[in-house]
Design a protein around this motif. Structure first.
Motif, PDB file in Angstrom:
ATOM      1  N   LEU A   1       1.163  -1.237   0.126  1.00  0.00           N
ATOM      2  CA  LEU A   1      -0.222   0.200   0.012  1.00  0.00           C
ATOM      3  C   LEU A   1       1.172   1.448   0.071  1.00  0.00           C
ATOM      4  O   LEU A   1       0.206   2.140  -1.007  1.00  0.00           O
ATOM      5  CB  LEU A   1      -1.057   0.007   1.120  1.00  0.00           C
ATOM      6  CG  LEU A   1      -1.820  -1.024   1.268  1.00  0.00           C
ATOM      7  CD1 LEU A   1      -2.788  -1.263   2.892  1.00  0.00           C
ATOM      8  CD2 LEU A   1      -2.490  -0.594   0.333  1.00  0.00           C
ATOM      9  N   GLY A   2       2.224   1.518   0.730  1.00  0.00           N
ATOM     10  CA  GLY A   2       2.734   2.522   0.904  1.00  0.00           C
ATOM     11  C   GLY A   2       3.266   2.868  -0.650  1.00  0.00           C
ATOM     12  O   GLY A   2       3.746   3.702  -0.977  1.00  0.00           O
ATOM     13  N   GLY A   3       3.618   1.643  -1.467  1.00  0.00           N
ATOM     14  CA  GLY A   3       4.396   1.455  -2.434  1.00  0.00           C
ATOM     15  C   GLY A   3       4.244   2.213  -3.622  1.00  0.00           C
ATOM     16  O   GLY A   3       4.136   2.627  -4.629  1.00  0.00           O
ATOM     17  N   ILE A   4       2.763   2.232  -3.414  1.00  0.00           N
ATOM     18  CA  ILE A   4       1.829   1.913  -4.950  1.00  0.00           C
ATOM     19  C   ILE A   4       0.959   4.363  -4.144  1.00  0.00           C
ATOM     20  O   ILE A   4       0.765   4.626  -4.879  1.00  0.00           O
ATOM     21  CB  ILE A   4       0.041   1.523  -4.830  1.00  0.00           C
ATOM     22  CG1 ILE A   4       0.274   0.298  -4.756  1.00  0.00           C
ATOM     23  CG2 ILE A   4      -1.028   2.077  -5.390  1.00  0.00           C
ATOM     24  CD1 ILE A   4      -0.877  -0.886  -4.750  1.00  0.00           C
ATOM     25  N   ALA A   5       0.686   4.039  -2.499  1.00  0.00           N
ATOM     26  CA  ALA A   5       0.023   5.315  -2.090  1.00  0.00           C
ATOM     27  C   ALA A   5       0.821   6.210  -3.073  1.00  0.00           C
ATOM     28  O   ALA A   5      -0.533   7.125  -3.452  1.00  0.00           O
ATOM     29  CB  ALA A   5       0.381   5.719  -0.429  1.00  0.00           C
ATOM     30  N   PRO A   6       2.031   6.867  -3.365  1.00  0.00           N
ATOM     31  CA  PRO A   6       2.685   8.128  -4.164  1.00  0.00           C
ATOM     32  C   PRO A   6       1.904   7.782  -5.694  1.00  0.00           C
ATOM     33  O   PRO A   6       1.694   9.611  -5.859  1.00  0.00           O
ATOM     34  CB  PRO A   6       3.888   7.999  -3.668  1.00  0.00           C
ATOM     35  CG  PRO A   6       4.259   7.080  -2.616  1.00  0.00           C
ATOM     36  CD  PRO A   6       3.268   5.896  -2.788  1.00  0.00           C
ATOM     37  N   PHE A   7       1.966   7.622  -6.359  1.00  0.00           N
ATOM     38  CA  PHE A   7       1.892   7.835  -7.752  1.00  0.00           C
ATOM     39  C   PHE A   7      -0.047   7.596  -7.752  1.00  0.00           C
ATOM     40  O   PHE A   7      -0.599   8.191  -8.401  1.00  0.00           O
ATOM     41  CB  PHE A   7       2.715   5.940  -7.837  1.00  0.00           C
ATOM     42  CG  PHE A   7       3.693   5.812  -7.984  1.00  0.00           C
ATOM     43  CD1 PHE A   7       4.571   6.462  -8.852  1.00  0.00           C
ATOM     44  CD2 PHE A   7       4.639   4.816  -7.006  1.00  0.00           C
ATOM     45  CE1 PHE A   7       5.902   6.719  -8.772  1.00  0.00           C
ATOM     46  CE2 PHE A   7       5.438   4.897  -7.423  1.00  0.00           C
ATOM     47  CZ  PHE A   7       6.676   5.556  -7.894  1.00  0.00           C
ATOM     48  N   ALA A   8      -0.505   7.302  -6.872  1.00  0.00           N
ATOM     49  CA  ALA A   8      -2.214   6.572  -7.234  1.00  0.00           C
ATOM     50  C   ALA A   8      -2.539   8.000  -6.675  1.00  0.00           C
ATOM     51  O   ALA A   8      -3.219   8.687  -7.110  1.00  0.00           O
ATOM     52  CB  ALA A   8      -2.245   5.538  -6.653  1.00  0.00           C
ATOM     53  N   ALA A   9      -2.005   8.036  -5.164  1.00  0.00           N
ATOM     54  CA  ALA A   9      -2.561   9.346  -5.344  1.00  0.00           C
ATOM     55  C   ALA A   9      -2.134  10.698  -5.711  1.00  0.00           C
ATOM     56  O   ALA A   9      -2.919  11.385  -5.514  1.00  0.00           O
ATOM     57  CB  ALA A   9      -1.817  10.286  -3.489  1.00  0.00           C
ATOM     58  N   GLY A  10      -0.978  10.837  -6.229  1.00  0.00           N
ATOM     59  CA  GLY A  10      -0.500  11.687  -7.511  1.00  0.00           C
ATOM     60  C   GLY A  10      -1.183  11.923  -8.490  1.00  0.00           C
ATOM     61  O   GLY A  10      -1.524  13.198  -9.380  1.00  0.00           O
ATOM     62  N   ALA A  11      -1.206  10.432  -9.078  1.00  0.00           N
ATOM     63  CA  ALA A  11      -2.446  10.662 -10.606  1.00  0.00           C
ATOM     64  C   ALA A  11      -3.545  11.132  -9.917  1.00  0.00           C
ATOM     65  O   ALA A  11      -4.510  11.931 -10.611  1.00  0.00           O
ATOM     66  CB  ALA A  11      -2.696   9.307 -10.871  1.00  0.00           C
ATOM     67  N   ALA A  12      -4.494  11.001  -9.217  1.00  0.00           N
ATOM     68  CA  ALA A  12      -5.233  11.270  -8.651  1.00  0.00           C
ATOM     69  C   ALA A  12      -5.782  12.963  -8.586  1.00  0.00           C
ATOM     70  O   ALA A  12      -6.717  13.989  -8.634  1.00  0.00           O
ATOM     71  CB  ALA A  12      -6.270  10.455  -7.184  1.00  0.00           C
ATOM     72  N   ILE A  13      -4.192  13.166  -7.929  1.00  0.00           N
ATOM     73  CA  ILE A  13      -4.152  14.791  -7.633  1.00  0.00           C
ATOM     74  C   ILE A  13      -4.501  15.632  -9.141  1.00  0.00           C
ATOM     75  O   ILE A  13      -5.368  16.247  -9.175  1.00  0.00           O
ATOM     76  CB  ILE A  13      -3.022  15.558  -6.950  1.00  0.00           C
ATOM     77  CG1 ILE A  13      -2.925  15.100  -5.648  1.00  0.00           C
ATOM     78  CG2 ILE A  13      -2.269  16.970  -6.935  1.00  0.00           C
ATOM     79  CD1 ILE A  13      -1.892  14.951  -4.245  1.00  0.00           C
ATOM     80  N   ARG A  14      -3.275  15.212 -10.076  1.00  0.00           N
ATOM     81  CA  ARG A  14      -3.580  15.827 -11.578  1.00  0.00           C
ATOM     82  C   ARG A  14      -4.827  15.236 -11.863  1.00  0.00           C
ATOM     83  O   ARG A  14      -4.980  16.658 -12.068  1.00  0.00           O
ATOM     84  CB  ARG A  14      -2.236  14.886 -11.759  1.00  0.00           C
ATOM     85  CG  ARG A  14      -1.583  15.500 -12.517  1.00  0.00           C
ATOM     86  CD  ARG A  14      -0.418  14.769 -13.893  1.00  0.00           C
ATOM     87  NE  ARG A  14      -0.318  13.764 -13.227  1.00  0.00           N
ATOM     88  CZ  ARG A  14       0.644  12.830 -12.335  1.00  0.00           C
ATOM     89  NH1 ARG A  14       1.716  13.892 -12.043  1.00  0.00           N
ATOM     90  NH2 ARG A  14       0.426  11.360 -11.908  1.00  0.00           N
ATOM     91  N   ALA A  15      -4.823  14.131 -11.654  1.00  0.00           N
ATOM     92  CA  ALA A  15      -6.929  14.031 -12.249  1.00  0.00           C
ATOM     93  C   ALA A  15      -8.083  15.181 -12.084  1.00  0.00           C
ATOM     94  O   ALA A  15      -8.776  15.381 -12.598  1.00  0.00           O
ATOM     95  CB  ALA A  15      -7.124  12.878 -13.004  1.00  0.00           C
TER      96      ALA A  15
END
Lengths: 186, 213
Positions: B196-210
């Motif tokens: 979860l910690g490995g995915i979070a920066p990328f998933a949250a980053g993409a969500a912020i961009r979107a």
């Protein structure tokens, strides 16, 4: 050298075409004033230039650091103004004190951000731009809420910035003191 | 990056942000003995699981303050103009959120375990489990906070999104409390957290961009 170049840029927001075929080049010392009715796409143009929106067509190319002042204040509400601005000044390697002096905010340095009036907030957001040291200023409705003294501070800050080789892209429906600026009507 | 982490930590600890999950956690620990009765043996047997449930629900509380205030006030836009990638913003937020959530919860587990009459051995396993599991909970909260930023009334939605995804953490976390259990649970808990910690920066980053468009 061009700081900002747009070629054939089109902007679509919410399925509606706001403008297309927009060409724009900004060099050192130059200023462009974007005017137009509410909803004409002035803010979108600023956000395109800031890289916050992607153009539907065309290219946006920015070769310099940019500083943005828009409707969002982006300052921590509970902090005194000088510390809230200081956070961004440290990121930018700029000087918050110089920015506050430029916008006539020095006497408010210790006032928490949430106590500021509309015009003082606008000044604070412009002070961040003035403190940033960025070459390209992107100003969205910079004169909104400013009193005449604030407008004079803004004009003086812009003049000093342009004299130092900076460029300004401003969107406003109000008259703005930008001598020698090109106008783009949307 | 460091400036962002420090800023988020200051906001969490000067506001009610960091205190809210801890108070909630302690409140559950106080109320649970009232609900099941003062039988020490029963409390000791069920208390660990109840504390894990409390930790899970406490992770829901900070969701609304993690990303949305910075999106609404333009902080995320200002960072983007300065060329800070959304992934680094998310990573900084993850680090700051865990620091203001994990260690305080582990501290609160000490009095909570006393209220539950947990044996010392179980307390040690609970603390170890929280150390391994809270990063995963923090990552889930951050991802859901980024996904729901800009929406209205996200509290209930966040619960519906986080709780099912937190099932592995709950199973392995509560599983490793059992003193007769195998060592596997702790490794699986750490693995779930790491994922979860490995995915979070990328998933949250993409969500912020979107959320910007």
């Amino acid at each position: 050298m061009t700081l900002l170049r747009m070629e054939g840029v089109a902007c679509i927001r919410g399925g509606r075409l706001l403008f297309e075929g927009m060409d724009l080049a900004l060099g050192p010392g130059e200023a462009v004033l974007v005017s137009g009715q509410n909803g004409a796409g002035k803010s979108s143009l600023i956000r395109l230039a800031a890289g916050l929106l992607r153009p539907a067509a065309g290219q946006v190319e920015r070769t310099a650091d940019a500083a943005l002042a828009d409707e969002a204040l982006a300052l921590d509400q509970r902090l005194p103004l000088v510390r809230a601005l200081g956070f961004w000044a440290r990121l930018d390697g700029g000087d918050a004190g110089a920015g506050m002096a430029a916008m006539g905010l020095v006497h408010l340095a210790d006032v928490p951000v949430h106590m500021l009036s509309t015009g003082q907030r606008k000044r604070a957001s412009l002070a961040r731009v003035a403190a940033s040291g960025a070459k390209l200023w992107l100003l969205d409705e910079p004169a909104n809420g400013l009193d005449s003294e604030g407008a004079e501070c803004l004009a003086a800050a812009i003049a000093a910035h342009r004299a130092a080789g900076g460029a300004v892209l401003a969107a406003s429906h109000q008259p703005l003191s930008l001598p020698g600026a090109r106008e783009i009507a949307l | 990056m460091r400036a962002l982490i420090l800023r988020d930590l200051r906001l969490a600890f000067t506001g009610a942000g960091a205190a809210l999950p801890v108070v909630f956690f302690l409140l559950v620990a106080t109320l649970f003995p009232f609900a099941v009765g003062p039988d020490a043996a029963l409390l000791a047997r069920t208390g660990g699981g109840a504390l894990w449930m409390a930790a899970l629900l406490a992770a829901l509380l900070p969701v609304e303050r993690l990303v949305e205030p910075d999106r609404a006030s333009g902080v995320l836009d200002q960072l983007a103009v300065r060329g800070v990638s959304e992934e680094s913003i998310a990573l900084a937020k993850l680090a700051a959120h865990w620091l203001s959530f994990g260690p305080p919860l582990m501290l609160a587990a000490l009095p909570a375990a006393a209220l539950m009459k947990l044996p010392q051995q179980v307390l040690a396993r609970l603390e170890l489990g929280l150390l391994a599991g809270t990063p995963g909970l923090a990552a889930l909260s951050l991802m859901v906070a980024a996904l729901t930023a800009g929406l209205r009334g996200t509290g209930a939605l966040a619960g519906l999104l986080i709780l099912p995804l937190a099932v592995p953490i709950l199973i392995f976390g509560a599983g490793m409390i059992d003193p007769t259990g195998s060592e596997g649970a702790w490794k699986l808990l750490a693995a779930a957290s790491l994922l979860l910690g490995g995915i979070a920066p990328f998933a949250a980053g993409a969500a912020i961009r979107a959320a910007r468009d």
